[in-house]
Design a protein around this motif. Structure first.
Motif, short mmCIF file in Angstrom:
data_model
loop_
_atom_site.label_atom_id
_atom_site.label_comp_id
_atom_site.label_asym_id
_atom_site.label_seq_id
_atom_site.Cartn_x
_atom_site.Cartn_y
_atom_site.Cartn_z
N PRO A 187 -47.13 73.26 80.66
CA PRO A 187 -47.76 74.34 79.63
C PRO A 187 -48.81 73.77 78.69
O PRO A 187 -49.96 74.20 78.15
CB PRO A 187 -46.80 74.81 78.83
N PHE A 188 -48.71 72.28 78.23
CA PHE A 188 -49.56 71.47 77.44
C PHE A 188 -50.79 71.35 78.18
O PHE A 188 -52.28 71.81 77.65
CB PHE A 188 -48.81 70.21 77.17
N ALA A 189 -51.04 71.12 79.41
CA ALA A 189 -52.25 70.78 80.04
C ALA A 189 -52.99 72.00 80.34
O ALA A 189 -54.19 72.13 80.19
CB ALA A 189 -51.90 69.94 81.32
N ILE A 190 -52.19 73.15 80.73
CA ILE A 190 -52.67 74.45 80.65
C ILE A 190 -53.41 74.88 79.50
O ILE A 190 -54.84 75.38 79.40
CB ILE A 190 -51.95 75.59 81.29
N GLY A 191 -52.87 74.63 78.44
CA GLY A 191 -53.20 74.85 77.05
C GLY A 191 -54.46 74.38 76.66
O GLY A 191 -55.37 74.50 76.22
N LEU A 192 -54.30 72.87 77.09
CA LEU A 192 -55.72 72.02 76.67
C LEU A 192 -56.74 72.58 77.40
O LEU A 192 -58.00 72.42 77.03
CB LEU A 192 -55.04 70.72 77.06
N ALA A 193 -56.62 72.72 78.88
CA ALA A 193 -57.71 73.11 79.44
C ALA A 193 -58.10 74.55 79.01
O ALA A 193 -59.52 74.63 79.25
CB ALA A 193 -57.23 73.28 81.30
N TRP A 194 -57.45 75.29 78.55
CA TRP A 194 -57.70 76.61 78.02
C TRP A 194 -58.68 76.29 76.76
O TRP A 194 -59.84 77.04 76.79
CB TRP A 194 -56.75 77.53 77.78
N ARG A 195 -58.14 75.66 76.12
CA ARG A 195 -58.97 75.18 74.68
C ARG A 195 -60.23 74.55 75.07
O ARG A 195 -61.20 74.82 74.10
CB ARG A 195 -58.12 74.34 74.03
N ILE A 196 -60.14 73.54 75.99
CA ILE A 196 -61.50 73.02 76.12
C ILE A 196 -62.53 73.87 76.87
O ILE A 196 -63.66 73.92 76.55
CB ILE A 196 -61.22 71.77 76.98
N GLY A 197 -61.92 74.71 78.07
CA GLY A 197 -62.96 75.73 78.43
C GLY A 197 -63.33 76.70 77.78
O GLY A 197 -64.62 77.30 77.80
N GLY A 200 -53.63 83.84 68.62
CA GLY A 200 -52.56 83.89 69.56
C GLY A 200 -52.42 82.77 70.34
O GLY A 200 -51.09 82.32 70.77
N PHE A 201 -53.42 82.08 70.57
CA PHE A 201 -53.32 80.70 71.21
C PHE A 201 -52.67 79.70 70.38
O PHE A 201 -51.69 78.92 70.81
CB PHE A 201 -54.71 80.05 71.74
N VAL A 202 -52.93 79.65 69.09
CA VAL A 202 -52.30 78.77 68.04
C VAL A 202 -50.99 79.08 67.95
O VAL A 202 -50.04 77.99 68.01
CB VAL A 202 -53.05 79.25 66.75
N ILE A 203 -50.27 80.30 68.20
CA ILE A 203 -48.73 80.58 68.33
C ILE A 203 -48.17 80.18 69.52
O ILE A 203 -46.96 79.89 69.67
CB ILE A 203 -48.73 82.00 67.74
N ALA A 204 -48.92 80.82 70.65
CA ALA A 204 -48.10 80.67 71.97
C ALA A 204 -48.32 79.37 72.65
O ALA A 204 -47.37 79.01 73.18
CB ALA A 204 -48.87 81.69 72.92
N TRP A 205 -49.18 78.65 72.55
CA TRP A 205 -49.38 77.27 73.07
C TRP A 205 -48.09 76.28 72.76
O TRP A 205 -47.53 76.06 73.64
CB TRP A 205 -50.73 76.68 72.96
N PRO A 206 -48.26 76.08 71.21
CA PRO A 206 -46.80 75.30 71.21
C PRO A 206 -45.67 75.92 71.47
O PRO A 206 -44.72 75.18 71.89
CB PRO A 206 -47.05 74.99 69.62
N LEU A 207 -45.37 77.28 71.02
CA LEU A 207 -44.21 77.87 71.35
C LEU A 207 -43.78 77.83 72.91
O LEU A 207 -42.68 77.25 73.24
CB LEU A 207 -44.15 79.33 71.24
N VAL A 208 -44.82 77.90 73.91
CA VAL A 208 -44.44 78.12 75.30
C VAL A 208 -44.16 76.49 75.63
O VAL A 208 -43.15 76.25 76.39
CB VAL A 208 -45.55 78.58 75.94
N THR A 209 -45.04 75.47 75.13
CA THR A 209 -44.57 74.09 75.42
C THR A 209 -43.14 73.78 75.06
O THR A 209 -42.46 73.16 75.77
CB THR A 209 -45.79 73.30 74.62
N TRP A 210 -42.72 74.22 73.74
CA TRP A 210 -41.44 73.86 73.35
C TRP A 210 -40.28 74.54 73.94
O TRP A 210 -39.43 73.84 74.30
CB TRP A 210 -41.44 74.30 71.96
#
Length: 113
Positions: A11-21, A28-38
């Motif tokens: 999930p970290f890599a997917i979120g990082l690719a989403w953020r870069i792209g 929603g990203f700020v909340i969901a990305w760390p939450l899903v990773t954890w």
């Protein structure tokens, strides 16, 4: 530590690719990305949690059960792991990257106001 890194990496890599792209993630990203990773990290260490609560019999049973590979290859990793400092460094890098990204998103959203 290796289970946390392996469980959280996808999930970290997917979120990082989403953020870069997309350049911006939004609230929603700020909340969901760390939450899903954890949540994935906690799922990866689920077979070790009985030891935390003193249920050593259950922990020992799960440690010998190949079906625990459903928890991000937990059983296989336990059988082949070697001590290394790369896992704590990767864990710290994941945390730092997420913290920086969340800080950057909040900073950019405050500038827009």
């Amino acid at each position: 530590m290796n289970h946390l890194v392996i469980g959280g990496f996808i999930p970290f890599a997917i979120g990082l690719a989403w953020r870069i792209g997309r350049r911006r993630g939004g609230l929603g990203f700020v909340i969901a990305w760390p939450l899903v990773t954890w949540l994935c990290m906690i799922f990866a260490v689920a077979p070790d949690l009985p030891r935390l609560f003193g249920a050593t019999d259950l922990y020992n049973h799960l440690a010998l059960d190949p079906r625990c590979d459903i928890f991000f290859w937990h059983y296989s990793i336990d059988k082949t792991e070697r001590p290394t400092l790369l896992y704590p460094a990767a864990f710290a890098a994941i945390l730092a990257a997420q913290l920086f990204t969340v800080w950057l998103e909040l900073r950019l959203s405050e500038k827009e106001r």
